[in-house]
Design an enzyme around this catalytic site. Sequence first.
Site, PDB file in Angstrom:
ATOM      1  N   ALA A  13       0.796  -1.225   0.000  1.00  0.00           N
ATOM      2  CA  ALA A  13       0.000   0.000   0.000  1.00  0.00           C
ATOM      3  C   ALA A  13       0.828   1.275   0.000  1.00  0.00           C
ATOM      4  CB  ALA A  13      -0.951  -0.016   1.195  1.00  0.00           C
ATOM      5  N   ALA A  14       1.665   1.462   1.024  1.00  0.00           N
ATOM      6  CA  ALA A  14       2.412   2.712   1.127  1.00  0.00           C
ATOM      7  C   ALA A  14       3.411   2.858  -0.004  1.00  0.00           C
ATOM      8  CB  ALA A  14       3.126   2.788   2.483  1.00  0.00           C
ATOM      9  N   GLU A  37       9.856  -5.834  -4.044  1.00  0.00           N
ATOM     10  CA  GLU A  37       8.883  -6.550  -3.219  1.00  0.00           C
ATOM     11  C   GLU A  37       9.307  -8.007  -3.119  1.00  0.00           C
ATOM     12  OE1 GLU A  37       6.260  -8.142  -0.940  1.00  0.00           O
ATOM     13  OE2 GLU A  37       6.282  -5.957  -1.229  1.00  0.00           O
ATOM     14  N   CYS A  47      -6.225  -6.636   4.478  1.00  0.00           N
ATOM     15  CA  CYS A  47      -7.412  -6.663   5.334  1.00  0.00           C
ATOM     16  C   CYS A  47      -8.461  -7.639   4.813  1.00  0.00           C
ATOM     17  CB  CYS A  47      -8.026  -5.270   5.435  1.00  0.00           C
ATOM     18  SG  CYS A  47      -6.908  -4.020   6.113  1.00  0.00           S
ATOM     19  N   ARG A  74       3.246   1.854 -16.313  1.00  0.00           N
ATOM     20  CA  ARG A  74       3.308   3.273 -15.955  1.00  0.00           C
ATOM     21  C   ARG A  74       4.743   3.695 -15.641  1.00  0.00           C
ATOM     22  NH1 ARG A  74       0.184   4.919 -11.437  1.00  0.00           N
ATOM     23  NH2 ARG A  74      -0.056   6.922 -12.501  1.00  0.00           N
ATOM     24  N   VAL A  84      15.310  -6.679  -0.356  1.00  0.00           N
ATOM     25  CA  VAL A  84      16.393  -5.777   0.033  1.00  0.00           C
ATOM     26  C   VAL A  84      16.990  -6.287   1.337  1.00  0.00           C
ATOM     27  CG1 VAL A  84      16.980  -3.432   0.731  1.00  0.00           C
ATOM     28  CG2 VAL A  84      15.354  -3.811  -1.131  1.00  0.00           C
ATOM     29  N   ASP A 290       2.994   0.503   7.760  1.00  0.00           N
ATOM     30  CA  ASP A 290       3.036  -0.187   9.045  1.00  0.00           C
ATOM     31  C   ASP A 290       4.409  -0.159   9.720  1.00  0.00           C
ATOM     32  OD1 ASP A 290       0.444  -0.761   8.446  1.00  0.00           O
ATOM     33  OD2 ASP A 290       0.739  -2.918   8.130  1.00  0.00           O
ATOM     34  N   TYR A 433     -31.648  10.962  10.195  1.00  0.00           N
ATOM     35  CA  TYR A 433     -32.596  10.154  10.977  1.00  0.00           C
ATOM     36  C   TYR A 433     -33.733   9.650  10.097  1.00  0.00           C
ATOM     37  CZ  TYR A 433     -36.854   9.117  13.492  1.00  0.00           C
ATOM     38  OH  TYR A 433     -38.001   8.508  13.905  1.00  0.00           O
ATOM     39  N   TRP A 441     -33.048   9.924  18.536  1.00  0.00           N
ATOM     40  CA  TRP A 441     -31.750  10.347  19.068  1.00  0.00           C
ATOM     41  C   TRP A 441     -30.759   9.219  18.773  1.00  0.00           C
ATOM     42  CZ3 TRP A 441     -29.666  14.680  21.141  1.00  0.00           C
ATOM     43  CH2 TRP A 441     -30.537  15.723  21.470  1.00  0.00           C
TER      44      TRP A 441
END
Length: 460
Positions: A13-14, A37, A47, A74, A84, A290, A433, A441
């Site tokens: 992700a990051a 990777e 997830c 891309r 690594v 993470d 509501y 409420w």
Amino acid sequence: MAAEQLVIVGGDAAGMAAASQARRLRKPDELAITAFERSHFASYSACGIPYWVGGEVDGPDALIARTPEEHRARDIDLRMRCEVTELDLERGRVRTRELDNGGRESWTGFDKLVLATGARPRRPGLPGIDAPGVHGVQTLDDGRALLDSLDASPGRRAVVVGAGYIGVEMAEALIRRDYEVTVLEQSAQPMSTLDPDMGALVHEAMCAMGIETVRGATVTGVLTDGDGRARAVTTEEAEYPADVVVLGLGVRPETTLAAAAGLPLGESGGLLTDLGMRVRGHDHIWAGGDCVEVLDLVSGQLRHIALGTHANKHGQVIGANVGGGYATFPGVVGTAVSKVCDLEIARTGLLERQAHAAGLRFVTVTVDATNRAGYYPGARPMHVKMLAERRTGRLLGVQIVGREGAGKRVDVAAVALTAGMTVEQMTALDLGYAPPFSPVWDPVLVAARKATAAVRDAGA
């Protein structure tokens, strides 16, 4: 002029969010991007693994947001199964090892470096913990290995060690696969990300679902059969037969490379960054996901929170800054939501113990309500707990346990926390509501009203 060299360690992700955002801002002849990777997959939703294991979603392809081929199209040089192994910051290079090519090693130079090494499952050093049939669940490779183990399992008994988010989600997944599930939790209640009184509600519901949940259980080891495969999990008091064992003990930052390179780490072992996700003291190195610690906007302290939402935002910020723009990640309020079968579990802000640790004086209130108008078909119980600062009335935290429609209500509290609202200010929020969705409420506002009264009663 030669293109600048950006190296990214970690392709989920990051890391890939950073790569994609940087590529939007800078052309290949300006910025060459190489990402490494070590697993078989990149840009995926970890997830979703429990729901893949439970058969609710297809996988692994359905969990992949963008394939390596799409990234390469891309002009992002994504190298899979390439690990690594060393950061040479003085010379500006990384050492890599190709995992599927005889372990061939090489060096790659960089002008800018992004560390997105993620987290690793906690795996205590107990006898038998590495035996076949014992699984952590962090990557798609882990999910595939667990499914292979389930397919080869001679029986239908599963033991889940730990009752945090992953533990309860995996318990549900295994129930869906018709396993007899025992969850072993060392704490007094499951879901230590909740206060114990709210965790007790989760325990009660799990037992009602047929999930045996043993509290106060200290695991001492895993017993194996004649083939060396896991056959039982032992605690100080008992032995629990198991054809498969799943570890749900949480994660810790994967910062082995960073530590070896002398980069700054916080108390949890996560990398320390500034608001732009730049590693402190290093102008050409960024980190996200993470493997970092983030600022808790409620307590003002640094925390390690491993969530894909944060990782993607970190990547966007890093990519913008690497690409010549400007962006910041101000912090988090600690929002999380999960479920076990039809029970929804959510929290945001501080727990009682966290508020105490931050030196805050506070009041707490709990309310029992329903997710819909009580007279509307399908109304189910919902429990809300709220913490407010004693002197100011500032909202400090909310926990919710209930059925359909309960979990996402925590987002209202998350916005209020981010805005620094008081519980009295919350009572005036104009929430939607209609009887199918809420009592007149909303339960969160009922809790805010009760907390407002408690603040007034407590005085200074």
